[in-house]
Design a protein around this motif. Sequence first.
Motif, PDB file in Angstrom:
ATOM      1  N   GLU A 198     -39.372  -2.020  12.741  1.00 58.62           N
ATOM      2  CA  GLU A 198     -40.521  -2.897  12.981  1.00 58.62           C
ATOM      3  C   GLU A 198     -40.231  -4.322  12.520  1.00 58.62           C
ATOM      4  O   GLU A 198     -40.589  -5.293  13.206  1.00 58.62           O
TER       5      GLU A 198
ATOM      6  N   GLY B  48     -39.911  -7.495  15.072  1.00 58.16           N
ATOM      7  CA  GLY B  48     -40.853  -8.593  14.846  1.00 58.16           C
ATOM      8  C   GLY B  48     -40.153  -9.883  14.500  1.00 58.16           C
ATOM      9  O   GLY B  48     -40.575 -10.967  14.918  1.00 58.16           O
TER      10      GLY B  48
ATOM     11  N   ILE C 155     -45.129  -4.501  15.026  1.00 60.86           N
ATOM     12  CA  ILE C 155     -44.251  -5.568  15.520  1.00 60.86           C
ATOM     13  C   ILE C 155     -45.062  -6.831  15.779  1.00 60.86           C
ATOM     14  O   ILE C 155     -44.658  -7.936  15.397  1.00 60.86           O
TER      15      ILE C 155
ATOM     16  N   VAL D  50     -44.742 -10.504  14.024  1.00 58.99           N
ATOM     17  CA  VAL D  50     -44.605 -11.724  14.826  1.00 58.99           C
ATOM     18  C   VAL D  50     -45.640 -12.759  14.394  1.00 58.99           C
ATOM     19  O   VAL D  50     -45.330 -13.947  14.235  1.00 58.99           O
TER      20      VAL D  50
ATOM     21  N   ALA E 189     -44.868  -6.342   8.762  1.00 59.05           N
ATOM     22  CA  ALA E 189     -44.740  -4.942   9.169  1.00 59.05           C
ATOM     23  C   ALA E 189     -45.451  -4.020   8.185  1.00 59.05           C
ATOM     24  O   ALA E 189     -46.130  -3.055   8.588  1.00 59.05           O
TER      25      ALA E 189
END
Length: 282
Positions: free
Chosen positions: A94, A98, A154, A158, A222
């Motif tokens: 993850e 990300g 994810i 971000v 995450a």
Amino acid sequence: MSIASGPLGPLKQSQSAPDVPVRAVTGTEPPLSGRLQGLVFGLLTTAGLLLGWDLLVRLADIPPYMLPRPLAVVEALARQPQFLLYHAGLTLIETLLGFVFGIAAGSLVALLMWLSPLVRRGLLPVVLVTQALPVFAIAPILVLWLGFGLASKIVMAVLVIFFAVTSTFFDGLRRMDPGLVDLGRLYRASRWQEMMLLRIPSAMPALASGIRIAAVFAPIGAVIGEWVGSKGGLAFIMLQSNARMQTDVMFAALFLLATMVLTLRFAADRFTRRLVSWQTED
């Protein structure tokens, strides 16, 4: 000693100095001795903190369910390594996805904002909002929309790193050396050529700073997503072990998370050194 004639008469040239080898100075790698000193200092600091932690638990007689001894955390890691490493692998996937998607999205938005003032006026408030809203308020909505799988974690990673990458890269694109701006105008470079040949290379150090920041905060995004709702991951282990008063297992998960953050930060630092190898560092 030699004499040459110039437009204003004979010019007397001084005796040339002996050739001295010049070594290029780059910021690619620190000296080996400096790296060894940093490693030794880091190990000694870690050992001192662990010793202080152990003494605190012993002298204050703190119950294990409140603060376990470091040896108990090591025993928890050794007792179920496959279980802990499996969930750490989920968090790592993850985090990495990300991290990559966040850098790509932030860089793209920064380029679009520089290319078009209209896009800048439309996207800048959105970029600011992503930073202003608390991530714990967004995480339940993402879980509701995207489910308990990887997607919501994810996207959370971000969102956590998006602002840092966008703002640093956009600032680097705007603050270019005036000499390079004059050079582009002298050769009548188009806006696209100016961006590709002058702006982006000049903004690489700023983007490198954003990548280093993102490497630290991507795992946090995450973990926040896992904390709100997940079927696995390090935050999932922390929640389960906290509910069962298994503090040693929770600290083992925290140790794996800290190791992940340090490793990702080290890898990002190595990558950015190569990305801006011409930049000198103290």
